[in-house]
Design a protein around this motif. Structure first.
Motif, PDB file in Angstrom:
ATOM      1  N   GLU A   1      31.691 -50.419 -41.976  1.00 45.88           N
ATOM      2  CA  GLU A   1      32.556 -50.852 -40.873  1.00 45.88           C
ATOM      3  C   GLU A   1      31.887 -50.741 -39.503  1.00 45.88           C
ATOM      4  O   GLU A   1      32.066 -51.607 -38.658  1.00 45.88           O
ATOM      5  CB  GLU A   1      33.843 -50.017 -40.863  1.00 45.88           C
ATOM      6  CG  GLU A   1      34.739 -50.265 -42.053  1.00 45.88           C
ATOM      7  CD  GLU A   1      35.268 -51.690 -42.098  1.00 45.88           C
ATOM      8  OE1 GLU A   1      35.627 -52.234 -41.040  1.00 45.88           O
ATOM      9  OE2 GLU A   1      35.310 -52.257 -43.200  1.00 45.88           O
ATOM     10  N   THR A   2      31.127 -49.650 -39.277  1.00 41.66           N
ATOM     11  CA  THR A   2      30.650 -49.378 -37.922  1.00 41.66           C
ATOM     12  C   THR A   2      29.137 -49.423 -37.760  1.00 41.66           C
ATOM     13  O   THR A   2      28.643 -49.398 -36.638  1.00 41.66           O
ATOM     14  CB  THR A   2      31.132 -47.997 -37.439  1.00 41.66           C
ATOM     15  OG1 THR A   2      30.602 -46.990 -38.309  1.00 41.66           O
ATOM     16  CG2 THR A   2      32.646 -47.926 -37.437  1.00 41.66           C
ATOM     17  N   GLY A   3      28.398 -49.442 -38.843  1.00 43.80           N
ATOM     18  CA  GLY A   3      26.948 -49.522 -38.757  1.00 43.80           C
ATOM     19  C   GLY A   3      26.263 -48.339 -39.427  1.00 43.80           C
ATOM     20  O   GLY A   3      26.812 -47.250 -39.496  1.00 43.80           O
ATOM     21  N   ILE A   4      25.070 -48.606 -39.908  1.00 42.49           N
ATOM     22  CA  ILE A   4      24.273 -47.569 -40.555  1.00 42.49           C
ATOM     23  C   ILE A   4      23.732 -46.659 -39.463  1.00 42.49           C
ATOM     24  O   ILE A   4      23.087 -47.117 -38.529  1.00 42.49           O
ATOM     25  CB  ILE A   4      23.118 -48.191 -41.370  1.00 42.49           C
ATOM     26  CG1 ILE A   4      23.693 -49.090 -42.467  1.00 42.49           C
ATOM     27  CG2 ILE A   4      22.215 -47.109 -41.955  1.00 42.49           C
ATOM     28  CD1 ILE A   4      22.666 -49.956 -43.172  1.00 42.49           C
ATOM     29  N   TYR A   5      24.026 -45.391 -39.574  1.00 47.15           N
ATOM     30  CA  TYR A   5      23.535 -44.468 -38.554  1.00 47.15           C
ATOM     31  C   TYR A   5      22.109 -44.034 -38.878  1.00 47.15           C
ATOM     32  O   TYR A   5      21.601 -44.301 -39.957  1.00 47.15           O
ATOM     33  CB  TYR A   5      24.463 -43.263 -38.393  1.00 47.15           C
ATOM     34  CG  TYR A   5      24.859 -42.567 -39.668  1.00 47.15           C
ATOM     35  CD1 TYR A   5      26.101 -42.801 -40.245  1.00 47.15           C
ATOM     36  CD2 TYR A   5      23.996 -41.667 -40.299  1.00 47.15           C
ATOM     37  CE1 TYR A   5      26.470 -42.160 -41.418  1.00 47.15           C
ATOM     38  CE2 TYR A   5      24.361 -41.025 -41.468  1.00 47.15           C
ATOM     39  CZ  TYR A   5      25.603 -41.268 -42.015  1.00 47.15           C
ATOM     40  OH  TYR A   5      25.965 -40.638 -43.179  1.00 47.15           O
ATOM     41  N   ALA A   6      21.467 -43.411 -37.902  1.00 45.00           N
ATOM     42  CA  ALA A   6      20.080 -42.971 -38.069  1.00 45.00           C
ATOM     43  C   ALA A   6      20.038 -41.458 -38.214  1.00 45.00           C
ATOM     44  O   ALA A   6      20.617 -40.738 -37.406  1.00 45.00           O
ATOM     45  CB  ALA A   6      19.245 -43.402 -36.868  1.00 45.00           C
ATOM     46  N   ASP A   7      19.391 -40.989 -39.274  1.00 39.81           N
ATOM     47  CA  ASP A   7      19.143 -39.567 -39.481  1.00 39.81           C
ATOM     48  C   ASP A   7      17.980 -39.449 -40.458  1.00 39.81           C
ATOM     49  O   ASP A   7      17.281 -40.433 -40.709  1.00 39.81           O
ATOM     50  CB  ASP A   7      20.405 -38.832 -39.965  1.00 39.81           C
ATOM     51  CG  ASP A   7      20.931 -39.291 -41.321  1.00 39.81           C
ATOM     52  OD1 ASP A   7      20.187 -39.978 -42.069  1.00 39.81           O
ATOM     53  OD2 ASP A   7      22.077 -38.969 -41.656  1.00 39.81           O
ATOM     54  N   ASP A   8      17.761 -38.274 -41.019  1.00 43.65           N
ATOM     55  CA  ASP A   8      16.624 -38.068 -41.917  1.00 43.65           C
ATOM     56  C   ASP A   8      16.681 -38.947 -43.165  1.00 43.65           C
ATOM     57  O   ASP A   8      15.650 -39.214 -43.775  1.00 43.65           O
ATOM     58  CB  ASP A   8      16.539 -36.598 -42.352  1.00 43.65           C
ATOM     59  CG  ASP A   8      16.108 -35.689 -41.213  1.00 43.65           C
ATOM     60  OD1 ASP A   8      15.566 -36.188 -40.207  1.00 43.65           O
ATOM     61  OD2 ASP A   8      16.325 -34.466 -41.341  1.00 43.65           O
ATOM     62  N   ASN A   9      17.868 -39.392 -43.552  1.00 39.37           N
ATOM     63  CA  ASN A   9      18.020 -40.195 -44.765  1.00 39.37           C
ATOM     64  C   ASN A   9      18.242 -41.683 -44.505  1.00 39.37           C
ATOM     65  O   ASN A   9      18.360 -42.458 -45.445  1.00 39.37           O
ATOM     66  CB  ASN A   9      19.175 -39.662 -45.621  1.00 39.37           C
ATOM     67  CG  ASN A   9      18.989 -38.213 -45.994  1.00 39.37           C
ATOM     68  OD1 ASN A   9      19.609 -37.335 -45.413  1.00 39.37           O
ATOM     69  ND2 ASN A   9      18.105 -37.957 -46.933  1.00 39.37           N
ATOM     70  N   HIS A  10      18.343 -42.065 -43.240  1.00 45.57           N
ATOM     71  CA  HIS A  10      18.618 -43.458 -42.866  1.00 45.57           C
ATOM     72  C   HIS A  10      17.720 -43.834 -41.695  1.00 45.57           C
ATOM     73  O   HIS A  10      17.945 -43.383 -40.575  1.00 45.57           O
ATOM     74  CB  HIS A  10      20.073 -43.639 -42.431  1.00 45.57           C
ATOM     75  CG  HIS A  10      21.073 -43.133 -43.430  1.00 45.57           C
ATOM     76  ND1 HIS A  10      21.456 -41.811 -43.490  1.00 45.57           N
ATOM     77  CD2 HIS A  10      21.739 -43.768 -44.415  1.00 45.57           C
ATOM     78  CE1 HIS A  10      22.342 -41.659 -44.463  1.00 45.57           C
ATOM     79  NE2 HIS A  10      22.525 -42.836 -45.038  1.00 45.57           N
TER      80      HIS A  10
END
Length: 147
Positions: free
Chosen positions: A91-100
């Motif tokens: 719904e809102t977008g793929i967030y950025a972190d260690d796994n994305h």
């Protein structure tokens, strides 16, 4: 008074646009895949990963062009669609972190510094807002072993 109305309406439209981004259509038959890796591969680190896409084009995030998107790589997590936060990301977008990781400049490859051991990788295509297309264009999740 009229100016306030137009300003409010403009702000509302701009803020509502990302919420509608999940409706960005993908091209029929579009496929995302790994060019140089297969499920079960054993590789040496660092790991060069080449992203493949057919049936659509790659464009930087923020680019509004039909049948385009940019790559995201998901590492060491559940297959996309099975993760706890995946409905929100749709719904809102793929967030950025260690796994994305985002490749919003239109990149088509990356070198990953993965520790020795087993790792999962999956590609998901995002629209101009990092939201997966409808229907979602993504690779199969693969498992590799880094020596």
């Amino acid at each position: 008074m009229l100016n306030r109305f137009f300003l409010s309406a403009t702000v509302a439209c701009v803020l509502a646009t990302p919420a509608m981004a999940g409706d960005t259509p993908s091209a029929p038959g579009a496929k995302q895949y790994f060019i140089n890796l297969q499920d079960g591969d054993t590789v040496s680190g660092p790991v060069k990963v080449l992203f493949g896409l057919s049936g659509m084009g790659v464009a930087p995030a923020g680019t509004e062009a039909e049948n385009t998107g940019h790559h995201h790589i998901l590492t060491n997590r559940a297959p996309f669609g099975e993760g706890a936060d995946d409905a929100d990301m749709i719904e809102t977008g793929i967030y950025a972190d260690d796994n994305h990781q985002h490749f919003g400049k239109g990149q088509t490859e990356v070198v990953l510094d993965l520790s020795p051991g087993t790792h999962t990788l999956q590609l998901v295509l995002g629209d101009l807002y990092h939201v997966p297309h409808d229907p979602i264009v993504m690779s199969e999740q693969i498992t590799i072993t880094v020596e």
